[in-house]
Enzyme design. Structure first.
Site, PDB file in Angstrom:
ATOM      1  N   GLU A 149       0.829  -1.210   0.000  1.00  0.00           N
ATOM      2  CA  GLU A 149       0.000   0.000   0.000  1.00  0.00           C
ATOM      3  C   GLU A 149       0.864   1.261   0.000  1.00  0.00           C
ATOM      4  O   GLU A 149       0.720   2.156   0.853  1.00  0.00           O
ATOM      5  CB  GLU A 149      -0.997  -0.040   1.162  1.00  0.00           C
ATOM      6  CG  GLU A 149      -1.909  -1.234   1.039  1.00  0.00           C
ATOM      7  CD  GLU A 149      -3.126  -1.223   1.951  1.00  0.00           C
ATOM      8  OE1 GLU A 149      -3.224  -0.368   2.836  1.00  0.00           O
ATOM      9  OE2 GLU A 149      -3.993  -2.089   1.753  1.00  0.00           O
ATOM     10  N   GLU A 176      -3.826  -9.235  -0.224  1.00  0.00           N
ATOM     11  CA  GLU A 176      -4.362  -9.046   1.131  1.00  0.00           C
ATOM     12  C   GLU A 176      -5.885  -9.014   1.025  1.00  0.00           C
ATOM     13  O   GLU A 176      -6.430  -8.302   0.184  1.00  0.00           O
ATOM     14  CB  GLU A 176      -3.814  -7.735   1.704  1.00  0.00           C
ATOM     15  CG  GLU A 176      -4.074  -7.560   3.176  1.00  0.00           C
ATOM     16  CD  GLU A 176      -3.369  -6.314   3.722  1.00  0.00           C
ATOM     17  OE1 GLU A 176      -2.194  -6.075   3.393  1.00  0.00           O
ATOM     18  OE2 GLU A 176      -4.038  -5.579   4.456  1.00  0.00           O
TER      19      GLU A 176
HETATM   20  C1  GAL Z   1      -4.341  -2.889   5.091  1.00  0.00           C
HETATM   21  C2  GAL Z   1      -2.846  -2.804   5.399  1.00  0.00           C
HETATM   22  C3  GAL Z   1      -2.493  -3.661   6.579  1.00  0.00           C
HETATM   23  C4  GAL Z   1      -3.458  -3.438   7.695  1.00  0.00           C
HETATM   24  C5  GAL Z   1      -4.846  -3.735   7.220  1.00  0.00           C
HETATM   25  C6  GAL Z   1      -5.887  -3.603   8.305  1.00  0.00           C
HETATM   26  O1  GAL Z   1      -4.770  -1.873   4.287  1.00  0.00           O
HETATM   27  O2  GAL Z   1      -2.109  -3.217   4.299  1.00  0.00           O
HETATM   28  O3  GAL Z   1      -1.195  -3.378   7.002  1.00  0.00           O
HETATM   29  O4  GAL Z   1      -3.335  -2.112   8.102  1.00  0.00           O
HETATM   30  O5  GAL Z   1      -5.149  -2.835   6.188  1.00  0.00           O
HETATM   31  O6  GAL Z   1      -7.153  -3.854   7.792  1.00  0.00           O
END
Ligand code: GAL
Length: 809
Positions: free
Chosen positions: A426, A502
Site C-alpha cells: 500500500e 491481502e
Molecule cells: C491494510 C494494510 C495492513 C493493515 C490492514 C488492516 O490496508 O495493508 O497493514 O493495516 O489494512 O485492515
C-alpha cells in the site's frame, strides 16, 4: 589484510592451544548469551560505548530480547494504540567476550538478524556503524579491532526506538532477533555468498547452478580451487562441480559460477518439502580454507494469467495468511518454537502460504517454511519515500533503501519456500508519478539479484492507472482488498497474472457472537468515519458477519478466489491476531481483531470456515456455545466438509437437515433457545461422517490443562504452550468464564508469558496469573537446561488445583 604465508605459520604455531572448534575453517555461533542491558532516558551516550565503562549494575540477560513487551500498556505511549500502546525508548546492550590467541589470524564478523531500530555498534570503543531499518539483517567486520588471549573485547549496541510513532503495528524494541559470531579465513565465501538456482527441472533431471562470491582479504594474490558437492535430503552425494586454479587478487571479490546435473531429483513440494544442500569448499594446495553450506530446494513454478499458480506443474491455489512478526505474549523476541507453533496452527487450518507483512522476516521463519512446505510472499517495505507515520522508515529511504533491498534479496534468495518478492505494501507513491520511477528502480535491483521469482506489490488502488502497475516493472498484479473489482481484472489487466495480496480484514473476538448472524456489520462504516457504536467491552462478532469497510466477508472473498482460476490465490489479513491496530476500536483495545486465531493461539470460528474448505481433515464445526437467556433467538452455524448435509437436534428434537446453499460455506438454523444440548450430524449419502454436541455449561468447576507438546528440549529455549480451559463439573467449556488462573511451576523451567486472547486486557504478559477470557487462557513455559520433568500447576479460588507434567529432554 592478512599475509597468506604468515597465516599458515601462525596457524601452525598455535594449533596446539586451539580447541577442535577453533580449528574449523569457518564457525558460526549464536552470540546471544550473557549480555548486559540498560534502558536509559537521555540521548547522551554517557560513555556507555567505551570499552571500560562499568556496566556491573546493568541487567544481565540473554538475547533475543524485546524490552517493549515488558512495558506497561498505556494509551499515552507514543507508539499509540496502532503500535500496541507499549513503550519504545532507548536501550543499550553490552557484551564482554574473549577469543583464543590461536584465532588471531581469523576474520570475525558479528551478524545481527534484526534490531529494532536505529542500531549503532561499537567494538572496543571503535564505532562500526548505524543501521536504521529494524527488520534487516546486517553484519560488521570486527577483525581490525579484536583482542586475543587474556584481553577482553567489548561489543556495545545502542538501540534507539524513541522517535515514535514509527510503525503502524507493534514493532518491539531491542536486539529482538538472533546474533551470530562468525569466523572465517581471510579467503572465504562472502556474506550470503552463494546463490543456488535450478534453471532446468524435469522429473528426470535438474540442472543446479551455484553462484559463489569469494572474497580475498589476504594482502597478496592467491590461487585456489573451488569444489561444490550437492547432497540430497537423505545425505547422498548426488552431484559435484569444481573450478581449478582460480586466481584472485588481494582485496578482490570474485564471482564463480558452477553447475551440475542431478538426476531423478526429489522435488520440493508442499507435501514433501525435500531440501538439498550444496557444500562449497575453497582449497589452496590441497588445504581446506573455507567450507560453506547452502540449503536449497529443487522446484519450479509459474503464474498463469488464466489458470493461476502452478507448482511443479500442479495447479495450486495459494491459500495464504498475512502475518506480522510479533509472537503474541512473547512480543517480537524471536523464538523458533513460537514461530513454528504459529505455522503449525496455520497449516492445520489448511493454509499453504505466508506473507511476511510488511517486512523482511526472521531467518527462522523462512527455514521453517522451507521445512514445513509453505509458500512465502516475502515483502521488503511498508513505505517508500512517503511517510505513513511521523518517524517511520521514509526518513531513511533515500540513504538506505537500495542497500536494504539488496541485503534482503541476497539473504533470502536460496529459500525454496520464497516464491514471490513484494517490494511494497500500500505504497503511497501509487498515486503520483514518482511511483513509476521507484517501482522501476526497485524491480531492477531485485532482478539484478534474482530473476527466478516474480515481483509484486500489495496495492490498494486497483486500476491500471496506479503508478506501480503503470511502471510496467511488476510481474504479478497484486491487490489488497477491492474484491468487487476482481472479476474485471482480466479486462483491466489483460494478459497479466493476478494475486489477492491481502483480503478480508474481518473482525472477530473469540467466543463472542452478535445476532442476527446474517446481517453484516461494517465497522467502521468508512475508513475516515470515526467509530462510536461498537459493542460494550469492545468485542466483534465471530460469525462471518463483521468486517472493516475496505475488507470482505470470508464467504464473499473465498467465493471469488475459489471459483476463478485466474486468481492464483489470496492472503487473509491475518492468520493470527497481532499487537497494535485494534480496528475498529481505540483504547482500551490494544491488539488486532483480524486474526483467524487470537493472540494466544486459540482459533476463532472462521478458522474452521477455512479448515473445512482448505484442509484435508474432516470438519464439522458447530457454534456458538449453548449458554444463552431463555427465549433468545440464536443462530446456529455449522462448517463442514466431505458431507452433503447436516442435521441439527435440540434436546433430541430435529431442527431439520440442511445443505450449504449455492455460494455459502456454512448452514444455519435460527433457534429459539432452550438450555440443554444441541447435536449436529453430518452425512454423505445418508452415511454419518461426523457428530458434534454442545451442552449448556453449568458453573465453573474444573481447570482443564493441556499442552501442545508433552516433551520439550532442555536447551534453555524450547517452549511448551499450556492451554487452561475453565469447564463445568462435566467438562463443558464455560463460555464466559473469566476466573483468575494462577500458574506456578516447580523444576528447571520458567513461566515466561501468559495470555488469553482478549484484545482489551492490560495485564502484563509476564505475569504468572491470567484471567480466562471466554473460558480460556494460556501459559508459555520455557525449558531450562537440565533434563527432567516439571509440573505446571494452575489454581483459582473455589476449584481444585490442576497440574500438568512436561518432560524436558
Ligand atoms: C491494510 C494494510 C495492513 C493493515 C490492514 C488492516 O490496508 O495493508 O497493514 O493495516 O489494512 O485492515
Amino acid at each position: 589484510m592478512r599475509s597468506f604465508v604468515l597465516f599458515f605459520m601462525v596457524a601452525g604455531l598455535f594449533l596446539s592451544a586451539c580447541t577442535h572448534e577453533d580449528k574449523e575453517v569457518r564457525t558460526r555461533n549464536k552470540f546471544t548469551g550473557d549480555w548486559k542491558f540498560a534502558l536509559v532516558d537521555s540521548l547522551d551516550s554517557n560513555g556507555y560505548h567505551h570499552a571500560d565503562f562499568d556496566d556491573s549494575n546493568w541487567r544481565r540477560l540473554d538475547l533475543p530480547h524485546d524490552w517493549s513487551i515488558e512495558g506497561t500498556f498505556n494509551e499515552n505511549n507514543p507508539s499509540g494504540v496502532g503500535g500496541g500502546a507499549l513503550p519504545g525508548g532507548l536501550g543499550w546492550y553490552r557484551k564482554t567476550f574473549s577469543l583464543p590467541e590461536c584465532q588471531s589470524n581469523k576474520m570475525f564478523f558479528i551478524e545481527f538478524d534484526g534490531v529494532y531500530m536505529n542500531s549503532e555498534v561499537w567494538i572496543n570503543g571503535h564505532y562500526l556503524g548505524k543501521r536504521p531499518n529494524g527488520y534487516i539483517s546486517f553484519r560488521y567486520d570486527l577483525t581490525p579491532y579484536l583482542l586475543f588471549g587474556e584481553k577482553e573485547n567489548v561489543i556495545v549496541v545502542k538501540v534507539d526506538n524513541s522517535a515514535q510513532p514509527n510503525s503502524r503495528w507493534y514493532s518491539g524494541s531491542g536486539i529482538y532477533r538472533n546474533v551470530w559470531l562468525t569466523s572465517v579465513n581471510p579467503l572465504h565465501l562472502d556474506q550470503w555468498g552463494t546463490f543456488v538456482t535450478t534453471p532446468e527441472v524435469t522429473q528426470d533431471a535438474a540442472l543446479v547452478h551455484i553462484e559463489h562470491s569469494i572474497r580475498n582479504d589476504f594482502d597478496g594474490d592467491t590461487t585456489f580451487q573451488l569444489l561444490v558437492d550437492i547432497f540430497s535430503a537423505d545425505g547422498q552425494k548426488i552431484g559435484s562441480a569444481r573450478a581449478a586454479d582460480v586466481r584472485i587478487a588481494a582485496g578482490e571479490t570474485k564471482v564463480i559460477d558452477l553447475s551440475t546435473e542431478v538426476s531423478q531429483p526429489e522435488l520440493w513440494t508442499l507435501e514433501n518439502p525435500a531440501m538439498h544442500t550444496a557444500v562449497s569448499r575453497i582449497e589452496t594446495d590441497g588445504t581446506l580454507i573455507d567450507k560453506y553450506e547452502t540449503d536449497f530446494g529443487i522446484r519450479f513454478f509459474h503464474f498463469d494469467h488464466e489458470k493461476g499458480f502452478f507448482l511443479n506443474d500442479q495447479p495450486t491455489k495459494i491459500l495464504g495468511v498475512c502475518m506480522h512478526h510479533d509472537l503474541g505474549a512473547l512480543g517480537a523476541a524471536v523464538n523458533r518454537r513460537a514461530i513454528e507453533r504459529q505455522l503449525e496452527i496455520m497449516k492445520e487450518m489448511g493454509a499453504n502460504a505466508i506473507r511476511t507483512s510488511h517486512n523482511p522476516p526472521a531467518p527462522e521463519l523462512l527455514e521453517l517454511c522451507d521445512e514445513m512446505g509453505l509458500i512465502v510472499m516475502n515483502e521488503t517495505f511498508d513505505m517508500w519515500a512517503k511517510a505513513k507515520s511521523d518517524y517511520d522508515y521514509s526518513l531513511y529511504w533515500d540513504e538506505w533503501h537500495e542497500r536494504d533491498l539488496r541485503d534482503h534479496i541476497r539473504r533470502d534468495r536460496n529459500h525454496p519456500s520464497v516464491m514471490i518478492w513484494s517490494i511494497g505494501n500500500e505504497i503511497l507513491e501509487q498515486w503520483d508519478s514518482t511511483g513509476i520511477r521507484i517501482t522501476k528502480e526497485l524491480a531492477s535491483i531485485v532482478r539484478e539479484l534474482d530473476k527466478t521469482r516474480p515481483i509484486t506489490t500489495g496495492n490498494n488502488g486497483p486500476s491500471p492507472g496506479n503508478s506501480l502497475n503503470k511502471s510496467g516493472a511488476l510481474d504479478l498484479v497484486g491487490f489488497n482488498y477491492h474484491h468487487e473489482d476482481w472479476l474485471d481484472f482480466p479486462n483491466t489487466f489483460p494478459g497479466e497474472p493476478f494475486i489477492a495480496t491481502e483480503t478480508n480484514s474481518s473482525l472477530h473476538s473469540r467466543g463472542h457472537y452478535d445476532m442476527p448472524s446474517d446481517s453484516v456489520r461494517i465497522w467502521p462504516k468508512r475508513w475516515d468515519i470515526p467509530f462510536y457504536d461498537g459493542n460494550p467491552g469492545n468485542s466483534c462478532s465471530a460469525y462471518d458477519n463483521c468486517r472493516a469497510p475496505w475488507g470482505s466477508t470470508h464467504t464473499d472473498t473465498w467465493n471469488l478466489i475459489k471459483n476463478n482460476d485466474y486468481m492464483s490465490g489470496m492472503f487473509i489479513w491475518t492468520g493470527f491476531d497481532y499487537l497494535g491496530e485494534p480496528t475498529p476500536y481505540q483504547w482500551p483495545s490494544r491488539s488486532s481483531y483480524f486474526g483467524m486465531v487470537d493472540l494466544a493461539g486459540f482459533p476463532k470460528d472462521p478458522y474452521f470456515f477455512y479448515k473445512s474448505e482448505w484442509s484435508e481433515d474432516t470438519v464439522l464445526h458447530v457454534f456458538p456455545h449453548w449458554n444463552w437467556e431463555e427465549g433468545q433467538t440464536i443462530d446456529v452455524w455449522a462448517y463442514y466438509n466431505y458431507s452433503d448435509e447436516v442435521e441439527l437436534f435440540l434436546n433430541g428434537e430435529s431442527l431439520g437437515t440442511k445443505s450449504k446453499p449455492e455460494g455459502r460455506f456454512n448452514v444455519m438454523w435460527r433457534v429459539d433457545y432452550q438450555p440443554g444440548t444441541i447435536r449436529a450430524v453430518s452425512r454423505l449419502e445418508g452415511q454419518v461422517v461426523a457428530e458434534k454436541e454442545i451442552h449448556t455449561a453449568g458453573e465453573p468447576a474444573i481447570i482443564s490443562l493441556s499442552v501442545d507438546r508433552q516433551s520439550i528440549d532442555a536447551d534453555g529455549n524450547d517452549l511448551a504452550f499450556v492451554s487452561a480451559l475453565v469447564t463445568d463439573k462435566d467438562g463443558n467449556l464455560v463460555p464466559d468464564a473469566d476466573n483468575l488462573i494462577k500458574f506456578s511451576l516447580d523444576g528447571e523451567a520458567t513461566i515466561v508469558a501468559t495470555d488469553n486472547g482478549d484484545q482489551t486486557s492490560h495485564a502484563s504478559f509476564q505475569a504468572t496469573q491470567r484471567k480466562a477470557f471466554n473460558g480460556k487462557c494460556l501459559a508459555v513455559i520455557k525449558a531450562g537446561r537440565k533434563p527432567g520433568s516439571v509440573m505446571l500447576k494452575a489454581n483459582t479460588s473455589g476449584m481444585p488445583e490442576a497440574g500438568i507434567r512436561i518432560e524436558l529432554k
